[in-house]
Every structure is written in structure tokens, then in C-alpha cells.
Design a protein around this motif. Structure first.
Motif, short mmCIF file in Angstrom:
data_model
loop_
_atom_site.label_atom_id
_atom_site.label_comp_id
_atom_site.label_asym_id
_atom_site.label_seq_id
_atom_site.Cartn_x
_atom_site.Cartn_y
_atom_site.Cartn_z
N PHE A 89 0.89 -1.16 0.05
CA PHE A 89 -0.09 0.15 0.13
C PHE A 89 0.75 1.25 0.04
CE2 PHE A 89 -4.27 -2.10 0.78
CZ PHE A 89 -3.91 -2.93 1.39
N GLY A 104 -3.62 4.01 -0.56
CA GLY A 104 -3.93 3.42 -1.81
C GLY A 104 -4.88 2.14 -1.65
N LYS A 105 -5.40 1.81 -2.92
CA LYS A 105 -6.22 0.63 -2.65
C LYS A 105 -5.17 -0.77 -2.84
CE LYS A 105 -10.40 2.11 -4.76
NZ LYS A 105 -11.49 1.93 -5.60
N TYR B 35 -8.96 1.97 12.06
CA TYR B 35 -9.08 2.15 10.52
C TYR B 35 -10.07 0.84 10.27
CZ TYR B 35 -5.00 5.19 9.76
OH TYR B 35 -4.04 6.08 9.71
N GLN B 37 -10.63 -1.93 7.12
CA GLN B 37 -10.11 -2.43 5.87
C GLN B 37 -10.98 -3.18 5.27
OE1 GLN B 37 -6.21 -4.26 6.06
NE2 GLN B 37 -5.77 -3.72 3.87
N GLY B 40 -9.84 -6.10 -0.17
CA GLY B 40 -9.18 -5.72 -1.47
C GLY B 40 -9.06 -4.04 -1.34
N GLN B 41 -9.01 -3.60 -0.38
CA GLN B 41 -8.99 -2.07 -0.22
C GLN B 41 -8.03 -1.70 0.86
OE1 GLN B 41 -10.85 0.02 -2.27
NE2 GLN B 41 -11.66 -2.11 -3.21
N GLY B 42 -7.37 -0.68 0.71
CA GLY B 42 -6.57 -0.01 1.68
C GLY B 42 -7.45 0.47 3.15
N PRO B 43 -6.66 0.58 4.23
CA PRO B 43 -7.21 0.97 5.39
C PRO B 43 -7.80 2.31 5.27
CG PRO B 43 -5.26 0.14 5.94
CD PRO B 43 -5.37 0.31 4.34
N LEU B 45 -9.41 5.72 7.78
CA LEU B 45 -9.54 6.20 9.03
C LEU B 45 -11.19 6.13 9.49
CD1 LEU B 45 -8.00 7.45 11.52
CD2 LEU B 45 -8.94 9.58 10.60
#
Lengths: 113, 113
Positions: A89, A104-105, B35, B37, B40-43, B45
Motif C-alpha cells: 500500500f 491507496g487500494k 481504521y 479495511q 481488497g482495499q486500503g485501510p 480512518l
């Protein structure tokens, strides 16, 4: 609004090859750009980070290249190893004020022998 | 030095049930983040604490989510009632004041059936 765009979504690299992951950001107030590595079932761990006053930072096999005018930065993994297989990431934040990271993703990297 | 501790590691609940997650940050870290998550994604907030004060909770869905950090150390994140869309990994991170490096716990994987 996605403030940090990361590509590619997934990457397959031969052992010994170079892995390259790219990110672009929108907020010009960002001045801290880390890369995190995440293994399955684990939390993200800081890999390497850069500030915009330098164009490149190298730590072992990992290098960040930073282009302030283009608002882009990238991670290069030299001599990629199977143990590097993980999700990476990019993130961005402001250094001051303990502001949260915008991630980012993610890029799922697979290094095959 | 012990890292960020989170419990439970996994939780499966029926929708409309309540659930709580616990985080113990690294000793001496004043700043604590929660966070979320998604797969398949970023964390992303949810809330940030400076000591016991919530200083950034704009992304916390306050109709069903609540958090507290009594005495400025451990923190609890609660969801009541849980919805199917709450299925995700909930990550806790901590940071010492003035540093930029956030240390993440292993997360709690929530599945809402």
C-alpha cells in the motif's frame, strides 16, 4: 474522492526481477509518503517512507522514487524474492499534527520462482 | 517491545447484534487510530485519538459506531447494531507524538451474517 491512486492492482514478477508499483496523489498539502507491506492475517507494516525534499530514497532492495511536479511516487523492489509476495500500500499524509494516513487500494505482488 | 495488541482476532455475529473490539497500543504512544479495511482495499480512518480525546471522528458512522479511550491508553470500538456491510478488518494503530510512523495491530476480522 480517492486522494491516492495506486496501480497496478496485481503484479506477478519472476524471482530476481524488478517489481514496480506506482502511486499518484492529489492533495498538495501531503508531505509524507510511506509504503506499507501487508501479509495475509497481519496488519500493515512500514516498509520505507520519503519526504518531498528528496527525489529518491533507497533501503536495501527497496527504493522510492518521488516526482513532486507530477505528484507521483513509486516503489521499486530489486531482486524480487518469493518472500516479498504480499500486498503493498502506498499512503500519504501531512507530517505535522499526527494526521491519519490516506491509503491507496493496494497492489498484490506475487513473486514466482 | 510489544506491538499493538488487538482482540479478538476474529468475530462472527448475526446482523443486528452488538460487537466490540479492543486495542492496546504500544506503551507511550499518545496517538491511536482505528481504521477499517474492506476486502481488497486500503485501510480507511474511522477515528483518531490524541491521549483520551477524539480529535478526528468525521468518518465514524455515529448512528451505530462508538469508541472510547479511557485514561488515554486502551481503546474500545463498538458497533451496535451491526449490519452486513460492516464485515471488514478493523485495524488499530498507534504512534508517538512527533513521529510519522504508525504501528498497526493484526486487526480484528469481523463477519456479519
Amino acid at each position: 474522492q480517492q486522494q491516492v491512486k495506486q496501480s497496478p492492482q496485481s503484479l506477478i514478477v519472476q524471482k530476481g526481477g524488478i517489481s514496480i508499483i506506482n502511486c499518484a496523489y492529489e492533495n498538495t498539502a501531503f508531505d509524507y509518503f510511506p509504503w506499507y507491506q501487508q501479509f495475509p492475517g497481519k496488519g500493515p507494516a512500514l516498509l520505507i517512507a520519503i519526504r518531498p525534499d528528496v527525489s529518491e530514497k533507497k533501503e536495501g532492495r527497496f527504493t522510492i522514487s518521488f516526482n513532486k511536479s507530477a505528484k507521483q511516487f513509486s516503489l521499486h523492489i530489486m531482486d524480487s524474492q518469493p518472500g516479498d509476495s504480499a500486498t503493498y500500500f502506498c499512503a500519504a499524509s501531512k507530517r505535522s499534527g499526527n494526521t491519519p494516513l490516506v491509503f491507496g487500494k493496494g497492489t498484490r505482488l506475487s513473486v514466482i520462482a | 517491545e510489544a506491538g499493538v495488541v488487538q482482540s479478538p482476532r476474529y468475530k462472527i455475529i448475526e446482523k443486528k447484534q452488538p460487537v466490540a473490539f479492543w486495542c492496546n497500543p504500544i506503551s507511550g504512544h499518545n496517538t491511536l487510530y482505528w481504521y477499517r479495511q474492506n476486502l481488497g482495499q486500503g485501510p480507511e480512518l474511522l477515528i483518531r485519538y490524541e491521549n483520551e480525546e477524539a480529535v478526528d471522528d468525521s468518518q465514524l458512522p455515529k448512528d451505530r459506531f462508538s469508541a472510547e479511550r479511557l485514561k488515554g491508553v486502551d481503546s474500545t470500538l463498538k458497533i451496535q447494531p451491526a449490519e452486513l456491510g460492516d464485515s471488514a478488518v478493523y485495524l488499530c494503530a498507534s504512534m508517538s507524538w512527533g513521529s510519522n510512523e504508525q504501528f498497526f495491530g493484526p486487526g480484528t476480522r469481523l463477519t456479519v451474517l
